[in-house]
Design a protein around this motif. Structure first.
Motif, PDB file in Angstrom:
ATOM      1  N   LEU A  62       0.951  -1.470   0.156  1.00  0.00           N
ATOM      2  CA  LEU A  62       0.035   0.102   0.619  1.00  0.00           C
ATOM      3  C   LEU A  62       0.717   0.844   0.762  1.00  0.00           C
ATOM      4  N   ILE A  63       2.396   1.584   0.895  1.00  0.00           N
ATOM      5  CA  ILE A  63       2.888   2.478   1.088  1.00  0.00           C
ATOM      6  C   ILE A  63       3.176   2.563  -0.708  1.00  0.00           C
ATOM      7  N   SER A  64       4.130   2.164  -1.020  1.00  0.00           N
ATOM      8  CA  SER A  64       4.451   1.696  -1.983  1.00  0.00           C
ATOM      9  C   SER A  64       3.582   1.885  -3.572  1.00  0.00           C
ATOM     10  N   GLY A  65       2.172   1.424  -3.300  1.00  0.00           N
ATOM     11  CA  GLY A  65       1.320   2.223  -4.748  1.00  0.00           C
ATOM     12  C   GLY A  65       1.080   3.763  -3.954  1.00  0.00           C
ATOM     13  N   ASN A  66       1.144   4.490  -2.933  1.00  0.00           N
ATOM     14  CA  ASN A  66       0.649   5.867  -2.421  1.00  0.00           C
ATOM     15  C   ASN A  66       1.734   6.368  -3.183  1.00  0.00           C
ATOM     16  N   LEU A  67       3.393   6.390  -3.038  1.00  0.00           N
ATOM     17  CA  LEU A  67       4.643   6.353  -3.122  1.00  0.00           C
ATOM     18  C   LEU A  67       4.241   6.916  -4.487  1.00  0.00           C
ATOM     19  N   ALA A  68       3.945   5.588  -5.332  1.00  0.00           N
ATOM     20  CA  ALA A  68       3.697   5.639  -6.689  1.00  0.00           C
ATOM     21  C   ALA A  68       3.646   6.814  -7.182  1.00  0.00           C
ATOM     22  N   ASN A  69       2.393   6.701  -6.872  1.00  0.00           N
ATOM     23  CA  ASN A  69       0.894   7.894  -7.275  1.00  0.00           C
ATOM     24  C   ASN A  69       0.942   8.944  -6.730  1.00  0.00           C
ATOM     25  N   ILE A  70       2.056   9.428  -6.448  1.00  0.00           N
ATOM     26  CA  ILE A  70       2.206  10.644  -5.716  1.00  0.00           C
ATOM     27  C   ILE A  70       2.098  11.979  -6.485  1.00  0.00           C
ATOM     28  N   GLU A  71       1.962  11.841  -7.871  1.00  0.00           N
ATOM     29  CA  GLU A  71       1.775  12.906  -8.988  1.00  0.00           C
ATOM     30  C   GLU A  71       0.386  11.830 -10.020  1.00  0.00           C
ATOM     31  N   THR A  72      -0.141  11.521  -9.071  1.00  0.00           N
ATOM     32  CA  THR A  72      -1.418  11.769  -9.861  1.00  0.00           C
ATOM     33  C   THR A  72      -2.341  12.109  -9.026  1.00  0.00           C
ATOM     34  N   PRO A  73      -3.327  12.607  -9.904  1.00  0.00           N
ATOM     35  CA  PRO A  73      -3.796  14.031  -9.313  1.00  0.00           C
ATOM     36  C   PRO A  73      -5.656  12.844  -9.210  1.00  0.00           C
ATOM     37  N   ASP A  74      -6.093  13.343  -8.220  1.00  0.00           N
ATOM     38  CA  ASP A  74      -7.248  12.497  -7.063  1.00  0.00           C
ATOM     39  C   ASP A  74      -7.138  11.009  -7.155  1.00  0.00           C
ATOM     40  N   TYR A  75      -5.974  10.987  -6.595  1.00  0.00           N
ATOM     41  CA  TYR A  75      -5.474  10.060  -5.935  1.00  0.00           C
ATOM     42  C   TYR A  75      -5.459  10.125  -4.188  1.00  0.00           C
ATOM     43  N   HIS A  76      -6.263   9.345  -3.815  1.00  0.00           N
ATOM     44  CA  HIS A  76      -6.144   9.625  -2.783  1.00  0.00           C
ATOM     45  C   HIS A  76      -5.315   7.851  -1.911  1.00  0.00           C
ATOM     46  N   ALA A  77      -4.583   8.831  -0.581  1.00  0.00           N
ATOM     47  CA  ALA A  77      -3.139   7.614  -0.054  1.00  0.00           C
ATOM     48  C   ALA A  77      -4.321   6.188   0.760  1.00  0.00           C
ATOM     49  N   LYS A  78      -4.360   5.239   0.668  1.00  0.00           N
ATOM     50  CA  LYS A  78      -4.382   3.587   1.040  1.00  0.00           C
ATOM     51  C   LYS A  78      -3.850   3.521   2.163  1.00  0.00           C
ATOM     52  N   ASP A  79      -4.311   3.200   3.490  1.00  0.00           N
ATOM     53  CA  ASP A  79      -3.183   2.346   4.404  1.00  0.00           C
ATOM     54  C   ASP A  79      -4.090   1.902   5.946  1.00  0.00           C
ATOM     55  N   ASP A  86       5.897  12.947   3.252  1.00  0.00           N
ATOM     56  CA  ASP A  86       6.799  13.059   4.855  1.00  0.00           C
ATOM     57  C   ASP A  86       5.723  11.619   5.217  1.00  0.00           C
ATOM     58  N   GLN A  87       4.223  12.320   5.419  1.00  0.00           N
ATOM     59  CA  GLN A  87       3.881  10.742   5.976  1.00  0.00           C
ATOM     60  C   GLN A  87       4.198   9.694   5.822  1.00  0.00           C
ATOM     61  N   GLU A  88       4.043   9.654   4.629  1.00  0.00           N
ATOM     62  CA  GLU A  88       4.703   8.234   3.450  1.00  0.00           C
ATOM     63  C   GLU A  88       6.085   7.698   3.671  1.00  0.00           C
ATOM     64  N   MET A  89       6.744   8.536   3.945  1.00  0.00           N
ATOM     65  CA  MET A  89       8.177   7.864   4.750  1.00  0.00           C
ATOM     66  C   MET A  89       7.914   6.888   5.754  1.00  0.00           C
ATOM     67  N   ALA A  90       7.424   8.245   6.675  1.00  0.00           N
ATOM     68  CA  ALA A  90       7.233   7.694   8.157  1.00  0.00           C
ATOM     69  C   ALA A  90       6.111   6.430   7.944  1.00  0.00           C
ATOM     70  N   ASN A  91       5.423   6.279   7.516  1.00  0.00           N
ATOM     71  CA  ASN A  91       4.969   4.869   7.464  1.00  0.00           C
ATOM     72  C   ASN A  91       5.516   3.581   7.176  1.00  0.00           C
ATOM     73  N   LEU A  92       6.888   3.844   6.166  1.00  0.00           N
ATOM     74  CA  LEU A  92       7.259   3.203   5.348  1.00  0.00           C
ATOM     75  C   LEU A  92       8.662   2.956   6.610  1.00  0.00           C
ATOM     76  N   ALA A  93       9.079   3.889   7.320  1.00  0.00           N
ATOM     77  CA  ALA A  93       9.989   3.388   8.498  1.00  0.00           C
ATOM     78  C   ALA A  93       9.693   2.614   9.158  1.00  0.00           C
ATOM     79  N   GLU A  94       8.227   2.795   9.710  1.00  0.00           N
ATOM     80  CA  GLU A  94       8.077   2.206  11.059  1.00  0.00           C
ATOM     81  C   GLU A  94       7.008   0.952  10.482  1.00  0.00           C
ATOM     82  N   ASN A  95       6.747   0.199   9.134  1.00  0.00           N
ATOM     83  CA  ASN A  95       6.782  -1.115   9.212  1.00  0.00           C
ATOM     84  C   ASN A  95       7.798  -1.602   8.652  1.00  0.00           C
ATOM     85  N   ASN A  96       9.172  -1.052   8.315  1.00  0.00           N
ATOM     86  CA  ASN A  96      10.658  -1.649   7.987  1.00  0.00           C
ATOM     87  C   ASN A  96      10.495  -2.609   9.908  1.00  0.00           C
ATOM     88  N   LEU A  97       9.898  -0.809  10.318  1.00  0.00           N
ATOM     89  CA  LEU A  97      10.476  -2.159  11.800  1.00  0.00           C
ATOM     90  C   LEU A  97       9.554  -3.156  12.475  1.00  0.00           C
TER      91      LEU A  97
END
Length: 127
Positions: free
Chosen positions: A27-44, A91-102
């Motif tokens: 989910l986090i990877s998908g969010n980062l891949a769609n960072i510049e996609t208009p009207d994309y809503h992040a998932k978690d 910034d939120q996605e990178m924090a989520n990525l670090a938390e998930n990695n931990l």
């Protein structure tokens, strides 16, 4: 999952934890891949809530041809949430990525220690 009498409930819970981490990573990877996609809503998904549900949830049987086969659908599927506003906060996605990695690394380390204890019991138990 394998019989809890043989390997213990801890290993089953750690496997569930790794599965949830894998799903959240996607989910986090998908969010980062769609960072510049208009009207994309992040998932978690909420790791703790998902793990709690998986540990308490019942199993969903597939067609198993033998009662000793593993039940691969054990536990409930994590609930995926979608952000209310469009856009991805890097910034939120990178924090989520670090938390998930931990969480993932902690689960792997716990699993390795559990297997080391089992190996020790097997090797030293007969002496």
């Amino acid at each position: 999952m394998p019989d809890a009498r043989i390997i213990g409930k801890t290993i089953q819970d750690l496997v569930r934890s790794l599965d949830i981490s894998r799903k959240r990573q996607g989910l986090i990877s998908g969010n980062l891949a769609n960072i510049e996609t208009p009207d994309y809503h992040a998932k978690d998904l909420d790791f703790r809530e998902s793990l709690q549900k998986a540990m308490q949830g019942g199993s969903k049987d597939l067609s198993r041809t033998h009662s000793k086969h593993y039940n691969v659908m054990e536990g409930s599927s994590p609930e995926i949430t979608t952000a209310a506003k469009a856009g991805v906060d890097i910034d939120q996605e990178m924090a989520n990525l670090a938390e998930n990695n931990l969480m993932y690394r902690s689960s792997v380390e716990s699993l390795l220690r559990k297997f080391a204890l089992i190996k020790y019991a097997i090797n030293e138990g007969g002496k």
